[in-house]
Write an enzyme that holds these catalytic residues in place. Structure first.
Site, short mmCIF file in Angstrom:
data_model
loop_
_atom_site.label_atom_id
_atom_site.label_comp_id
_atom_site.label_asym_id
_atom_site.label_seq_id
_atom_site.Cartn_x
_atom_site.Cartn_y
_atom_site.Cartn_z
N LYS A 133 132.03 -14.11 30.39
CA LYS A 133 130.81 -13.68 29.70
C LYS A 133 130.78 -12.19 29.37
CE LYS A 133 127.93 -17.31 29.32
NZ LYS A 133 127.17 -17.67 28.11
N SER A 191 136.94 -20.42 33.28
CA SER A 191 135.92 -19.50 32.78
C SER A 191 135.28 -18.62 33.82
CB SER A 191 134.84 -20.30 32.05
OG SER A 191 134.27 -21.27 32.92
#
Length: 339
Positions: free
Chosen positions: A69, A321
């Site tokens: 992110k 991720s």
């Protein structure tokens, strides 16, 4: 693997005016250079044996906040002018985006407020507070948290940094696709966690622009997969948010979605949903076979291979991720607890 789209759709996609372009992603790559890590892509022998093809793990767990992110948040914040940054930043998050905004805001010397629902794990909330951001826990859904963001924008004049449905955020996440193709020019497939679509959409833009024959597979959990429901319906759909090991993939896509639904509907070849048991198996495999601590959302690509829910025909990249799982939960899972 059941392919959702035909090659004809992808050939015509070049003529569709998509909201994010390869030029946007290349610009983001230059903008965030030096502010985020170029993460390693490592071959997994165990998953390669399982899939019968060369499988590689793109370790976004190596970012300073332990998750991808940071790319999108940093690009979005650096794209603001000084006046917008000085007003202060605000965002809604299921955890990792809030951490990214808090980290980037601290690095740039601007205040940040992060709004989250009661479903966000405590370890992610604590990590955001530790970075100096103001934290607001509001309601029991991502939509509730987003309503608080909109109120703060209206009342305090804060600048919103959306978690996914934003061109600059998506372009930042798309830089992962550029890095993958630099490392695997003959790429056949990418398995990417799918939530609001910022990660999947951004990577898909980069990959399909530079290697259109590669297959993009979005992977989510069975519990509350909003983007999957929205793609099927052709419009943003509300789903009931439930507790899941893949907590970072929770939340809706927004009824006014302007960016990510178009990207995912046009560019993803398939969407796969996983059970909680399968996600737990992915977390366990990452620890025992890959020596990686991975949160549920980060383990879904691994889990899809293990569960034989995806078949690949050549070199494949799995986006790992994030690593931000609650330590006690992680310990229980790797010791064999049922999901």
């Amino acid at each position: 693997m059941t392919i959702m789209k035909s090659e004809t759709v992808h050939r015509s996609a070049d003529m569709v005016l998509l909201p994010v372009t390869l030029a946007d992603i290349e610009g983001a790559s230059a903008r965030i250079d030096g502010c985020v890590s170029r993460t390693p892509l490592v071959r997994s022998n165990s998953l390669s044996n399982c899939a019968g093809q060369s499988v590689h793990l793109k370790l976004e767990t190596h970012q300073p906040i332990g998750a991808f992110k940071l790319r999108g948040a940093m690009n979005a914040i650096l794209s603001l002018d000084d006046a917008q940054r000085r007003r202060g930043l605000v965002t809604a998050s299921t955890g990792n985006h809030g951490r990214a905004v808090a980290y980037a805001a601290r690095e740039l010397g601007v205040p940040a407020t992060v709004c989250m629902s009661s479903l966000v794990p405590a370890n992610k909330v604590d990590a955001i507070r530790a970075l100096g951001a103001e934290v607001r826990i509001v309601g029991s859904s991502q939509d509730d948290a987003q309503e608080e963001v909109e109120r703060l924008v209206e009342e305090r004049g804060l600048t919103s940094i959306p978690p996914f449905d934003n061109v600059d955020v998506v372009a930042g996440q798309g830089t992962i696709g550029l890095e993958i193709l630099e490392d695997i020019p003959d790429l056949a497939a990418v398995l990417v966690p799918l939530s609001g679509g910022g990660l999947a959409g951004g990577i898909a833009v980069a990959i399909k622009a530079l290697r259109p024959q590669a297959c993009l597979v979005g992977i989510s959990m069975e519990r509350g997969a909003a983007m999957n429901a929205s793609i099927a319906a052709g419009r943003p759909m509300a789903v009931r948010e439930e507790e899941t090991l893949a907590d970072s993939l929770g939340g809706g896509i927004g009824f006014n979605n302007r960016v990510t639904l178009a990207l995912c509907s046009t560019l993803l070849d398939d969407v796969i949903l996983l059970t909680e048991h399968e996600i737990a198996e992915g977390i366990r495999h990452a620890w025992h076979q890959e020596d990686l601590t991975v949160e549920g959302a980060g383990a879904v690509g691994i889990a899809a291979i293990l569960a034989k829910k995806v078949e690949v025909s050549g070199p494949t990249a799995i986006i790992v991720s994030g690593a931000n799982i609650d330590p006690k939960l992680h310990q229980r899972i790797i010791e064999g607890a049922e999901a």
